[in-house]
Motif scaffolding. Structure first.
Motif, short mmCIF file in Angstrom:
data_model
loop_
_atom_site.label_atom_id
_atom_site.label_comp_id
_atom_site.label_asym_id
_atom_site.label_seq_id
_atom_site.Cartn_x
_atom_site.Cartn_y
_atom_site.Cartn_z
N HIS A 7 12.33 5.04 38.26
CA HIS A 7 11.54 4.07 38.06
C HIS A 7 12.55 2.56 38.28
N ASP A 28 6.55 -0.42 39.70
CA ASP A 28 6.88 0.29 38.12
C ASP A 28 5.67 1.59 38.56
N HIS A 81 4.17 7.94 38.50
CA HIS A 81 2.86 7.60 38.85
C HIS A 81 2.13 6.60 39.73
MN MN Z 1 6.22 3.52 34.81
#
Ligand code: MN
Ligand code: HGY
Ligand code: MN
Ligand code: MN
Length: 404
Positions: A192, A97, A86
């Motif tokens: 991630h 992140d 994302h």
């Molecule tokens: Mn994340």
């Protein structure tokens, strides 16, 4: 897969691509990121996503929910391997992140092509919208819409602090579940940054995820009687801030008793004036635990303690679940296979991810990249270029394995 891309070149390629997005949405004062769904920084990142896809001759499709997918291979071929993450951030969140998973996906495509890999099935790079829930309040909104885990009308009605609905920001009612698209994915791998220090402790650059703790968000509404801060006798006050403060302390204590996690990180006070006893205080509890019944016990304890204190303070309190994520056990066979392939440790996490949503529908795996500070959802989040490059190599190896 033999690597034809030299490490030095690989590091340069990571720095080059990372450098293209690092300034986008960065707040100069905090050093953190303000990348909310459909706001200017995130729209620029979407544009960058399309540029990267174009540069690799990968057509981009949307799913009508705000998610983006770039295809290498025939979208109708089925069994596609999806990788991505994302763009959005929490307020003043870290650089890695989310975006690290998307940058690594593009670079993994380049690695595969440089190694002459011809996928037997489509490879797709994906970007999920509103994973943090920082603008519209429900995390993993894009992946929950795609999988049907949230009703499209409810999602469309979610509003941000300025009262703008998700549908207005999206520019249409969200399309909602798309089983046809979902059915074309044979696997999903999300890379991630680690949100913790396990890889530092284990002195490894990359790990494979085993599970995501059950977790959720609950809204606590404390109501009392707004009044003058200077003239109202203490015995006459019905101060919801008092009940709120006690509840925050109770949540902390009950979490520690259960080796669980709980924080109230967001609060809204009405009328929010220094010289007024508040009439209402709204706080959002984020609670997480390794086991579902531990989490249930924690939330119930918070509800009971808050109610007891409210009776003492002459206030009222309600606790409303706003989002819940069950325990996610990633595909164990896939996790073990990838851990062996990468000679990497296997780790659980307390952080939610789109991979946690997709895992109920598609064989899903996660890779974590070492974070020297272990801090996340903060400007202090970190990762070294060398570990990020190692993450790209690991992701490319995993994708090559899944695309055979
Ligand atoms: Mn994340
Ligand atoms: O809140 C989470 O766990 C995730 O980082 N969105
Ligand atoms: Mn996050
Ligand atoms: Mn996440």
């Amino acid at each position: 897969m033999t690597h034809t891309v030299e490490d030095g070149h690989r590091l340069d390629r990571f720095r080059e691509l990372w450098g293209e997005i690092a300034p986008i949405g960065r707040d100069e004062r905090s050093g953190g990121y303000l990348r909310y769904a459909f706001t200017e920084p995130e729209l620029r990142l979407r544009e960058w996503f399309r540029e990267q896809a174009d540069a690799r001759a990968m057509p981009v499709t949307g799913d009508g929910n705000g998610n983006l997918f770039a295809w290498w291979g025939d979208p109708d071929a089925g069994g596609a391997v999806l990788t991505g993450s994302h763009f959005d951030s929490v307020p003043h969140g870290g650089a890695y992140d989310g975006p690290l998973g998307i940058v690594s996906a593009w670079l993994a495509v380049d690695e595969l092509r440089a190694a002459g890999v011809t996928p037997s099935r489509p490879l797709v790079v994906g970007a999920f919208v509103e994973e943090e829930g920082a603008r519209f309040g429900v995390p993993c909104l894009g992946s929950r819409l795609l999988t049907g885990q949230i009703d499209a009308d409810r999602a469309g009605r979610l509003r941000d602090a300025a009262g703008v609905s998700f549908a207005e920001a999206l520019g249409a009612r969200p399309a909602g579940a798309d089983p046809g698209l979902l059915g074309r994915f044979g696997a999903f791998v999300e890379l991630h940054v680690e949100q913790g220090r396990a890889l530092v402790d284990q002195n490894a650059p990359v790990a494979v995820a085993s599970a995501i703790w059950p977790h959720g968000r609950w809204r606590l509404d404390f109501t009392g009687e707004g009044n003058h801060a200077g003239t109202t006798r203490m015995a006459d006050r019905r101060d919801p801030m008092l009940t709120y403060a006690f509840t925050v302390l109770a949540a902390n204590k009950e979490a520690r008793l259960r080796d669980a996690h709980a924080t109230v990180g967001r609060v809204v006070v009405e009328p929010n004036a220094t010289n007024a006893v508040p009439s209402r205080v709204t706080g959002w509890l984020d609670a997480r635990a390794a086991e579902p019944d531990t989490l249930d016990g924690l939330v119930e304890a918070v509800r009971v303690k808050a109610g007891e204190r409210a009776r003492r303070d002459g206030t009222e309190v309600t606790l409303t679940e706003e989002s819940a994520t069950p325990l996610v056990a990633f595909d164990g066979g896939l996790a073990d296979r990838l851990a062996r392939l990468l000679a990497a440790p296997v780790l659980p996490t307390g952080a939610g991810h789109d991979a946690g949503v997709l895992a109920a529908h598609v064989p899903t795996a996660m890779l974590f990249v070492r974070n020297p500070t272990g801090v996340s959802h903060s400007p202090a989040e970190s990762a070294t270029d060398a570990d990020c490059a190692a993450g790209v190599v690991a992701l490319a190896r995993v994708l090559a394995e899944l695309l055979r």
